[in-house]
Design a protein around this motif. Structure first.
Motif, PDB file in Angstrom:
ATOM      1  N   THR A  20       0.839  -1.205   0.000  1.00 59.40           N
ATOM      2  CA  THR A  20       0.000   0.000   0.000  1.00 59.40           C
ATOM      3  C   THR A  20       0.869   1.248   0.000  1.00 59.40           C
ATOM      4  N   TYR A  22       3.872   1.607  -1.275  1.00 62.15           N
ATOM      5  CA  TYR A  22       4.448   1.809  -2.608  1.00 62.15           C
ATOM      6  C   TYR A  22       3.406   2.177  -3.651  1.00 62.15           C
ATOM      7  N   GLU A  23       2.169   1.800  -3.468  1.00 61.01           N
ATOM      8  CA  GLU A  23       1.109   2.270  -4.369  1.00 61.01           C
ATOM      9  C   GLU A  23       1.069   3.800  -4.338  1.00 61.01           C
ATOM     10  N   ARG A  26       4.356   5.424  -5.986  1.00 61.21           N
ATOM     11  CA  ARG A  26       4.403   5.358  -7.445  1.00 61.21           C
ATOM     12  C   ARG A  26       3.893   6.632  -8.116  1.00 61.21           C
ATOM     13  N   GLU A  44      10.582  -2.251  -2.890  1.00 59.59           N
ATOM     14  CA  GLU A  44       9.484  -2.777  -2.083  1.00 59.59           C
ATOM     15  C   GLU A  44       9.922  -4.028  -1.324  1.00 59.59           C
ATOM     16  N   HIS A  90       2.094   8.142   3.090  1.00 58.06           N
ATOM     17  CA  HIS A  90       1.902   6.848   2.423  1.00 58.06           C
ATOM     18  C   HIS A  90       2.038   5.691   3.408  1.00 58.06           C
TER      19      HIS A  90
END
Length: 124
Positions: A20, A22-23, A26, A44, A90
Motif C-alpha cells: 500500500t 508503494y502504491e 508510485r 518494495e 503513504h
C-alpha cells in the motif's frame, strides 16, 4: 515466545502495509524521484524484508544486505521535511490498510515517525 511480527499477523500484514505504501509512492511527485530504479519492486522487497526483520520475523534482510545502515543508504538522497511528510502519509495509508489493534498501530507508528525524522538530512 511471540514477537510483535507474530502478533500483527506476520509476513502477510507487513507485505500489505508495504504494498500500500508503494502504491502511493508510485504516483507521488515528491517521493518518486528519490527512487532511481524504474521498477519499484526491488525497493518494495528491501523495505518489506527490513520491516519483517525489525519486528521479529526472518532475518532475510541482513542475510542478503548486511547491516541496515539506514542513514548511510539514504544519504545520497535529499530528504527534507516535505519528503518525510509525504513518506509518512503513504505509510499511514499502509497502516490503515491492515487490521491492527490501537496499541499495535501506535507502536508501529511511533517507530516509523521516529525513523522518518531520523532520515531527514536537509532543510533546503
Amino acid at each position: 515466545m511471540s514477537t510483535f511480527y507474530d502478533e500483527i499477523g506476520g509476513y502477510a500484514t507487513i507485505t500489505r502495509i508495504v504494498a500500500t505504501f508503494y502504491e502511493g509512492v508510485r504516483s507521488d511527485e515528491v517521493l518518486r524521484p528519490l527512487y532511481p530504479e524504474e521498477d519499484l519492486g526491488p525497493a518494495e522487497v528491501r523495505f518489506r524484508d527490513f520491516l519483517v526483520q525489525y519486528w521479529g520475523g526472518p532475518k532475510t534482510y541482513s542475510e542478503e544486505r548486511g547491516h541496515p545502515r539506514l542513514r548511510m543508504r539514504h544519504a545520497p538522497f535529499a530528504i527534507g521535511p516535505v519528503e518525510r511528510d509525504h513518506w509518512l502519509q503513504h505509510f499511514r495509508e499502509g497502516l490503515d490498510a491492515v487490521d491492527l489493534t490501537p496499541e499495535q498501530e501506535e507502536k508501529f507508528w511511533d517507530y516509523v515517525t521516529h525513523a522518518a525524522q531520523f532520515m531527514v538530512n536537509t532543510f533546503d
